[in-house]
Design a protein around this motif. Structure first.
Motif, short mmCIF file in Angstrom:
data_model
loop_
_atom_site.label_atom_id
_atom_site.label_comp_id
_atom_site.label_asym_id
_atom_site.label_seq_id
_atom_site.Cartn_x
_atom_site.Cartn_y
_atom_site.Cartn_z
N ILE A 1 0.85 -1.19 0.00
CA ILE A 1 0.00 0.00 0.00
C ILE A 1 0.89 1.24 0.00
N ASP A 2 0.60 2.17 -0.89
CA ASP A 2 1.30 3.46 -0.94
C ASP A 2 0.28 4.58 -0.76
N ALA A 3 0.74 5.70 -0.22
CA ALA A 3 -0.15 6.85 -0.04
C ALA A 3 0.64 8.12 -0.31
N ARG A 4 -0.05 9.13 -0.83
CA ARG A 4 0.58 10.43 -1.06
C ARG A 4 -0.47 11.52 -1.00
N ILE A 5 -0.02 12.71 -0.71
CA ILE A 5 -0.89 13.88 -0.73
C ILE A 5 -0.19 14.96 -1.52
N THR A 6 -0.92 15.56 -2.47
CA THR A 6 -0.33 16.51 -3.40
C THR A 6 -1.00 17.87 -3.24
N PHE A 7 -0.18 18.91 -3.11
CA PHE A 7 -0.66 20.28 -3.07
C PHE A 7 -0.31 20.95 -4.40
N ASN A 8 -1.34 21.34 -5.14
CA ASN A 8 -1.15 22.07 -6.39
C ASN A 8 -1.23 23.56 -6.08
N LEU A 9 -0.10 24.25 -6.17
CA LEU A 9 -0.02 25.66 -5.83
C LEU A 9 -0.06 26.47 -7.12
N GLY A 10 -1.26 26.87 -7.49
CA GLY A 10 -1.42 27.53 -8.78
C GLY A 10 -1.17 26.53 -9.88
N ASP A 11 -0.75 27.03 -11.01
CA ASP A 11 -0.52 26.14 -12.14
C ASP A 11 0.95 26.01 -12.48
N ARG A 12 1.83 26.30 -11.48
CA ARG A 12 3.26 26.15 -11.72
C ARG A 12 3.93 25.15 -10.80
N TYR A 13 3.42 25.02 -9.59
CA TYR A 13 4.12 24.23 -8.59
C TYR A 13 3.27 23.05 -8.11
N ARG A 14 3.97 22.00 -7.74
CA ARG A 14 3.33 20.89 -7.06
C ARG A 14 4.25 20.39 -5.96
N ILE A 15 3.72 20.22 -4.77
CA ILE A 15 4.46 19.69 -3.63
C ILE A 15 3.74 18.43 -3.15
N GLU A 16 4.49 17.36 -2.97
CA GLU A 16 3.91 16.09 -2.55
C GLU A 16 4.60 15.57 -1.30
N GLY A 17 3.84 14.91 -0.49
CA GLY A 17 4.38 14.09 0.58
C GLY A 17 3.94 12.66 0.33
N TYR A 18 4.82 11.69 0.53
CA TYR A 18 4.46 10.32 0.19
C TYR A 18 4.98 9.34 1.23
N VAL A 19 4.31 8.21 1.28
CA VAL A 19 4.75 7.06 2.06
C VAL A 19 4.59 5.84 1.18
N THR A 20 5.65 5.11 0.95
CA THR A 20 5.57 3.86 0.20
C THR A 20 5.66 2.69 1.17
N ASN A 21 5.01 1.59 0.82
CA ASN A 21 4.95 0.42 1.69
C ASN A 21 4.49 0.84 3.08
N VAL A 22 3.28 1.39 3.12
CA VAL A 22 2.75 2.00 4.35
C VAL A 22 2.83 1.05 5.54
N THR A 23 2.54 -0.22 5.33
CA THR A 23 2.52 -1.18 6.44
C THR A 23 3.89 -1.74 6.78
N ASP A 24 4.93 -1.27 6.10
CA ASP A 24 6.29 -1.74 6.30
C ASP A 24 6.37 -3.26 6.13
N LYS A 25 5.75 -3.74 5.07
CA LYS A 25 5.71 -5.16 4.76
C LYS A 25 7.11 -5.67 4.44
N VAL A 26 7.52 -6.74 5.09
CA VAL A 26 8.78 -7.41 4.77
C VAL A 26 8.48 -8.50 3.75
N TYR A 27 9.08 -8.41 2.58
CA TYR A 27 8.78 -9.38 1.53
C TYR A 27 10.03 -9.65 0.69
N ILE A 28 10.03 -10.82 0.10
CA ILE A 28 11.12 -11.21 -0.80
C ILE A 28 10.83 -10.64 -2.18
N ALA A 29 11.75 -9.84 -2.70
CA ALA A 29 11.59 -9.28 -4.04
C ALA A 29 12.17 -10.21 -5.09
#
Length: 743
Positions: free
Chosen positions: A683-711
């Motif tokens: 599970i991944d999550a992010r939140i994006t702030f669009n500041l006008g039509d020039r800028y975008r700022i995002e905060g993100y979390v990947t592997n929200v549950t901190d799943k340990v898995y074999i790749a």
């Protein structure tokens, strides 16, 4: 020589400078959420180039996942490996030097200089013939097309599983523009990408893009080696010069790219460490190695493409590409921090366990393709063409069987040289019998030849004085093609049925016959894949909802399976295989609400009994009818949803969450602790702030549950013992995007 540190400084500075420039620049770009829909809030048309012309995805009878650069950004896809999280029926494994792509259970599982991938990979129309060099160009993407099933007509050999087409943005002649995309995350992740569009005149423009990405390893090496396997240090830069005549009938592109990925090799967990070793215990991100390890992948490629309108209804397209790259690495042979008994003995009873190794493979490739195709809008569309590839692959594998920390003296050296040649002629016709009924017929004939020269050098011998093991040659030729019928029910709905055949050329083996040190193992034959598919593509609810689906049956002949014999790469033709399944993809856009989903089911198994080499046991072992094919997860599922919330003025916030599921798969035909890759949910999550039509700022979390898995499950090789690569743990980060000018 390119000074990477100076260019990196420029990119880092550009991330700050662009922020200032954008404040004073004219409004430049719509919000990414708006780019996925038109002015009426509907889904926009997706353009694909799978059939050598620009077409609407909904009109092409191919099961495909197509993502734009904005799609990749919204979904947090920053590398090729992540594509399997959003594309059904795709399994991607990256380890050692290579990125292995398998689609519907068909592709490649292990590298050898003489083997070929089963999924073709193209960047801006040039074929990238080996899996070592496909991951370094994943930046400044225009579109990426993942095509499922054989592409044996227009793509040709090495596409038994499918094909991936990557397109970078074309230079624009009308307006200056650019983008800076910068991310910072834990594990000291710093990723900065910059691109600029430079219009010098109405007839000449240029686009330049570059990326630098560094990150600490997810794993800690308890040493005593100072190396930090698993780290990331990538730099790449490319340019695209575009020329056109005033009447737009002649277009020329000249492209060049340089890349280097300089790391401490892979962080591979010793399987015994994971279960037994008291020093590292069961911590998946703690390894203990004494040898210095490193890996460097470096190269460049240039290509020139010409598109000319011969008449109002006939177009010429020609592209030539030169690629020159190498892979060099050194690894801890036993992936432990201790020297095994007898490791320093002149005649090591453990056959070099604990050894230090030094390997280098060079790839020098010419490719040429010429197409003549129709360009009108009549009921008949056609394309004919030819393809030529010539490449040279010198390889040097050196093993120090008495030194376990650094490579000093070669006790065993292998030098090989492979020359590959492939040529083909092809053509395809699409004909509308009626305004609704369309017939498709295509064929390709391929001629392939590989000449393989082997030299093995003993201790104390010079490079050129060792015994020549032998030169072998393998040739193959094959017809492939496609038949299909499309029924355009309405302007927004199409039904299709196709039958297609893919082919992968045969080749030679490095491995030698046991007990006969100068006799090479016989070569391997071509593999073939016949696929029968029916599907539908539709857009409903006034083009707010797109639903595409298909079911397929695959008859897979003379499967090329990669394994190891006495530590040397071995490709063998296994039994036949059969697979059936289906895929479904949904995309929706309703005002601020956007969502996407993908689902695939795959039942892939061997269709007869056979005896093949087991890499783990280094012996022949039986596979039986009904056994699973490698890299064939039964289910792949993904889903994502986001909602844009206006905050007043030009400011909005868009939260997004996405989930992906990949069922259990196996890395070899023989299920064991060394080959099973368990299923996973991320599970991944992010939140994006669009500041006008020039800028975008995002905060993100990947592997929200901190799943340990074999790749990935890494198998033993002549260079080093195998082990486990674990997937990325939970990561936090922020991302800043600024666009200016006409971008």
């Amino acid at each position: 020589m390119i000074n990477r540190s100076q260019i990196r400084a420029v990119l880092h500075g550009a991330a700050c400078a662009t922020a200032v420039m954008a404040f004073h620049a004219a409004p430049a770009f719509a919000q990414d959420a708006d780019q996925a829909r038109d002015d009426d809030g509907k889904l926009t048309e997706i353009v694909v180039t799978a059939e050598r012309r620009n077409q609407n995805l909904q009109d092409v009878p191919i099961s495909a996942t197509v993502l734009t650069g904005d799609d990749l950004g919204q979904k947090g896809i920053t590398n090729l490996n992540d594509i399997q999280q959003v594309a059904p029926s795709v399994a991607i494994n990256t380890y050692n030097r290579s990125t292995y792509i398998n689609i519907r259970g068909v592709g490649i599982a292990q590298s050898a200089p003489t083997s070929n991938p089963g999924v073709a990979y193209y960047i801006d129309g040039q074929s990238i013939t080996h899996e070592f060099f496909i991951g370094q160009s994943f930046y400044d993407i225009g579109t990426i097309e993942v095509l499922r099933g054989p592409q044996g007509t227009l793509t040709g050999q090495n596409s038994t599983g499918g094909a991936v087409f990557v397109r970078t943005p074309e230079p624009r002649f009308d307006q200056f523009g650019g983008v800076v995309d910068a991310s910072y995350g834990d594990y000291n992740l710093i990723r900065v990408m910059g691109a600029a569009n430079l219009p010098f005149s109405d007839n000449f423009a240029m686009r330049i893009a570059a990326i630098t990405e560094t990150r600490d390893s997810f794993s800690t090496n308890a040493g005593p080696s100072p190396s930090k396997p698993g780290n990331l240090d990538l730099f790449a830069i490319r340019g695209n010069m575009a020329f056109r005549t005033s009447d737009d009938r002649l277009k020329i592109n000249v492209r060049a790219e340089y890349f280097v990925n300089d790391t401490d090799n892979n962080a591979i967990k010793n399987r015994n460490d994971y279960t037994l070793n008291v020093r590292t215990g069961t911590n998946p991100f703690l390894i203990s190695e004494d040898a210095v390890s490193r890996q460097r992948i470096e190269g460049y490629r240039v290509n020139a493409e010409v598109r000319a309108d011969i008449t109002d209804g006939i177009r010429l397209r020609a592209i030539s590409s030169w690629q020159d790259a190498y892979v060099a690495d050194q690894a801890d042979g036993d992936r432990t921090s201790v020297s095994p008994a007898g490791a320093a003995a002149a005649n090591n009873p453990n056959n070099g366990v604990g050894r230090a190794t030094s390997n280098r493979s060079d790839f020098r490739t010419w490719t040429h393709e010429v197409n003549i195709l129709s360009s009108g809008n009549g009921p008949l569309n056609w394309v004919v063409g030819g393809f030529l590839m010539d490449e040279s692959i010198p390889v040097r594998l050196q093993r120090d069987q008495t030194n376990t920390v650094v490579y000093l003296t070669p006790a065993n050296t292998s030098i090989t040289h492979a020359d590959n040649n492939s040529k083909s002629l092809f053509g395809q016709v699409n004909f509308f019998v009626t305004p609704q009924l369309e017939l498709i017929a295509g064929a390709r004939h391929s001629w392939d030849k590989q000449v393989y020269d082997r030299i093995r050098i003993g201790a104390g011998q010079g490079v050129t004085t060792g015994p020549t093991v032998g030169v072998t040659s393998q040739s193959s030729r094959e017809w492939t093609g496609k038949l299909g019928v499309n029924f355009h029910v309405t302007d927004d709905t199409m039904l299709y049925a196709t039958a297609s055949k893919g082919y992968k050329a045969g080749g030679n083996n490095l491995a030698l016959v046991t007990g006969a040190p100068a006799v090479p193992v016989p070569g391997f034959l071509p593999e073939k894949n016949f696929v029968y598919e029916v599907g539908f593509k539709t857009e409903i609810l006034d083009r707010h909802l797109r639903v595409n689906g298909d079911v397929f049956y695959s008859d897979y002949k003379d499967i090329q399976l990669q394994s190891l014999q006495n530590g040397s790469p071995l490709t063998q033709n296994a039994a036949s295989g059969r697979a059936y399944g289906g895929e479904l993809e949904i995309t929706g856009q309703f005002g601020g609400l956007s969502f996407n989903g993908g689902l695939s089911y795959l039942n892939a198994e061997f269709a007869s009994n056979a005896m093949i080499q087991n890499t783990v046991t280094n012996a022949l072992q039986a596979i039986t009818k009904g056994d699973r094919l490698p890299f064939s997860p039964e289910w792949t599922i993904n889903a994502g949803v986001q909602y844009e919330i206006p905050l007043g003025g030009d400011i909005s916030v868009t939260p997004r969450v996405q989930w992906s599921h990949l069922s259990e798969q196996i890395a070899t035909p023989f299920p064991s602790i060394s080959s099973i890759v368990p299923g996973r949910d991320i599970i991944d999550a992010r939140i994006t702030f669009n500041l006008g039509d020039r800028y975008r700022i995002e905060g993100y979390v990947t592997n929200v549950t901190d799943k340990v898995y074999i790749a990935s499950q890494v198998q033993n090789s002549s260079s080093a013992a195998g082990g486990i690569i674990f997937g990325a743990p939970r990561q936090f980060g922020v991302r800043f995007v600024a666009k200016f000018g006409g971008e």
